[in-house]
Structures are given as structure tokens and as C-alpha cells.
Design a protein around this motif. Sequence first.
Motif, PDB file in Angstrom:
ATOM      1  N   ARG A   1      -9.274  -0.967   6.093  1.00  0.00           N
ATOM      2  CA  ARG A   1      -7.829  -0.962   5.853  1.00  0.00           C
ATOM      3  C   ARG A   1      -7.521  -1.491   4.437  1.00  0.00           C
ATOM      4  O   ARG A   1      -6.633  -0.972   3.759  1.00  0.00           O
ATOM      5  CB  ARG A   1      -7.130  -1.834   6.904  1.00  0.00           C
TER       6      ARG A   1
ATOM      7  N   ALA B   1      -8.068   1.293   2.124  1.00  0.00           N
ATOM      8  CA  ALA B   1      -6.991   2.292   2.263  1.00  0.00           C
ATOM      9  C   ALA B   1      -5.744   1.835   1.506  1.00  0.00           C
ATOM     10  O   ALA B   1      -5.050   2.638   0.872  1.00  0.00           O
ATOM     11  CB  ALA B   1      -6.676   2.507   3.741  1.00  0.00           C
ATOM     12  N   GLN B   2      -5.483   0.531   1.556  1.00  0.00           N
ATOM     13  CA  GLN B   2      -4.300  -0.003   0.855  1.00  0.00           C
ATOM     14  C   GLN B   2      -4.510   0.049  -0.651  1.00  0.00           C
ATOM     15  O   GLN B   2      -3.622   0.431  -1.401  1.00  0.00           O
ATOM     16  CB  GLN B   2      -4.015  -1.429   1.326  1.00  0.00           C
TER      17      GLN B   2
ATOM     18  N   ASN C   1      -3.910   3.437  -1.788  1.00  0.00           N
ATOM     19  CA  ASN C   1      -2.605   3.976  -1.402  1.00  0.00           C
ATOM     20  C   ASN C   1      -2.710   5.204  -0.506  1.00  0.00           C
ATOM     21  O   ASN C   1      -2.010   6.202  -0.701  1.00  0.00           O
ATOM     22  CB  ASN C   1      -1.782   4.359  -2.640  1.00  0.00           C
TER      23      ASN C   1
ATOM     24  N   GLU D   1      -4.344   5.175   6.970  1.00  0.00           N
ATOM     25  CA  GLU D   1      -4.601   3.727   7.006  1.00  0.00           C
ATOM     26  C   GLU D   1      -4.688   3.252   8.464  1.00  0.00           C
ATOM     27  O   GLU D   1      -5.588   2.494   8.835  1.00  0.00           O
ATOM     28  CB  GLU D   1      -3.472   2.989   6.270  1.00  0.00           C
ATOM     29  N   GLU D   2      -3.789   3.748   9.293  1.00  0.00           N
ATOM     30  CA  GLU D   2      -3.808   3.366  10.716  1.00  0.00           C
ATOM     31  C   GLU D   2      -5.062   3.868  11.420  1.00  0.00           C
ATOM     32  O   GLU D   2      -5.625   3.168  12.260  1.00  0.00           O
ATOM     33  CB  GLU D   2      -2.603   3.992  11.424  1.00  0.00           C
TER      34      GLU D   2
END
Lengths: 298, 107
Positions: free
Chosen positions: A190, A193-194, A197, A203-204
Motif C-alpha cells: 500500500r 501504491a501511495q 499515486n 491501492e485497495e
Amino acid sequence: MKEEVMKRIIDGIAGLPTLPTVLQRATKLLQDPDISAADVGRVIVKDQAIASKVLRLVNSAFYGCQRQISTISQAVVILGFNIVKNLILSVSVFESFSYDSQTEGFDRYRFWEHSIACGAATRVISRHLGVKDPEEAFVGGLLHDIGKLVLEQFLNEEFVKILRLVNERGVPFLVAEEEVLGMGHPEVGRSLAQRWNLPPPLEETIAYHHNPASAEVELKLVSACHLADVLVKAMGIGHSGDDFVPEINKRIWEGLKLDLKTISGWLGEIGDEVEKSSSFLTLFKEEEGGGEVAQTDT
Amino acid sequence: MKRLRTTELQPGMVVAKVVTDIAGRILVAEGVTLNEGLISRLCQRDVDVVWVKGDGEEGSLSPEEIERTKEKIQEDLDRRFRLVIEDPLMGGLKDRIFDYLVRREGE
């Protein structure tokens, strides 16, 4: 302990290249209603390495085109911008993790084999569950375990300990991660993923593929990836660090009103889709390729 | 044409039928001459049997070979499901996967 681990992960991730500007520019172009396929092609073809790999994939059996696609603009017209955009994302991720792995007991070829199969299976299941974007679902499945590669690259000593625990004590990878790091690959993935962007549904999917009921944005997509992971492991395709089949989450099973007969009916389709997706493995090992040059879109 | 277990393969033998993995993906094409690297890769990828050119039994699998294949699939599934097999849903899923893999192997 957890804070220290997280800091090392975040420092490591900060050293990874950002996703290519070509992806960001192409995504921005899509938001312009007056944009043409040729304009999009011109932007993408600026990165020849990515463009040639995207062209190889659009011509693979996975997309089932009847005729040869030779330019990015053609690919956009025939397959749609969404597929091309997701292919650029997939290719970029492979490039970001193309370091030479020497970790004993971890076979990255088989890791990608599992991830690609999971992407293909997520795409099939997503169609059946009515997920609005099955192409994004493929990328979600492809990237669901990406946190493991972050651990392998930036916390290699701990990663080796995790593998050892899995093999010696016969515990699932996630349990071993919690024991060694106090956290698991979904949380690590995660963070990546952040940093990149990635869209919230992706991301989920990365964060909740072991616990899909926690998803808030795209529950069906995350559930599809969770089921795909279970089925691909059950079928013994690839290897993602352990070979234990995870338990199906009962809340999503009941919530989606699934039954074994329905799942059984999907297996043949998943097997066929996994077979077609094997062209993605050439991104990992460029044995046959390398010399291709994408035709310019000028 | 004869059907050999992967452990019986020798460098120089020529593959008579395309070799695929459990998901049906091609590992070695028909007509390829085996070398030690390829044989070792087939062993690593859990390929059980390979058809090679030469004298030997033609046609479909013998009942013993079918039985052996089923046993191998069952053994692999027992290993992969060992942590969840007490769960009725997962037990049922294992049976469905077994049927699917046996069917796929026969195709």
C-alpha cells in the motif's frame, strides 16, 4: 520495531523511480474530450522501450486481436485507451523491479507467474461479478503481492528470515511476516501504491486482498482478487513465497452469494485466460525480445 | 513415441508432444531436442511425464498411468490445502479443483 521497519521501507521506496512521465501525460490527455488516438500515440511512443513492449502485448493472444497492431495509435483505436494505459502501468512496474535477484529460496520467475495468473483470474472473476473495469482488475491481480518485492529489495535480511520460517515451521507467508516485521506485505504494498499515486481501487486491492471485506471503494474488485489468489494457489500456478491455499473470506462469500458450483464453472475460463496471459512473462525474461522497435506515430 | 517420467529423460531425446505446465502453458515445443538444462527445468516445474520420439507404446494413457496422475494431483492438493482442509468450504473447493485438474490433464 514496526515504526523502524516502516521507515526503512519508505526510505527504500523513495529510491524507486516514479512511474514514467509517459503514463502521467497519457492519463492527463485522456481527460481532454478533444484528444485523438494519434495524440495519445505520439505521447506514448516517446518512451520506445515501453511502447515496444506494449505493442508486443497488444498483439498477444491475451487481447485476441484478429489483425496485427503496429502502432500505439492503432492500439488505442482498436483496444481503447484504458487497456493501453493499464498495459503501460504493468510494463512500468516490471521495469521498476527488474533488479537482479539473488535471494536464496525465492524464485522471481515463479513469483511473476503467480502474479500474472492472478491478474488473469481476477479479470475473469471481475467480469462475472460485474466489476466496472476488468482491465484495471487485471492490473490489481498482477500487483496484489508487490509488497513482497519491496521487502525482498529493501529488507532482504528480514525477507530471508520470513522465507525460512515458512519453510521450517510451515506457516503462511503473511503469518511469518507478522512475526518477523510486525506487519505484512499488503501494508508494505500500500505504501508503494501511495508513492506511485495508483488509483484507489488498485491501492485497495493491494492492501486488502487477504481481507477483502475491509475494502470501501471497490469491494467487488478486491473480492475478485482475493478469490483469484485462492484459486491460482489451489491450481498450483507459480509460487508467491509459500504454497498454502488461503481460506476464502466468508463475509464476501456470503455477501456475493457465491457457491462452489459457480466457482467450478469459472475454472475452465480461468485456465484458458491464464494460458493466454503467459505473454506477460516475456516482460520478466527478455529472452526472445529486445530487438523490437515500436513504429512511430508521427 | 514413448511416454517417460521426467526422471527418466536423457539429453538428446526429442520431444514428441508439446509439454505444458499445469495451466496449459507451453514449456517445451514438439521437436525440441532435450538437454540437461531443459530436463532440469521440467523437473523444477513439476512436470511428471513427457512424450519423446522413439519406439514405445502409442496412444492414450494406460489405466496405471491415469491412476498415477490422479494420485500425484491428489498429493499436491493435500499439501497445498493442508492448513485449511478442516474448513468445509475449502474441502469442497479442493474436490472441485481436483476434478478440474484431472479433466485438464486428460485433454
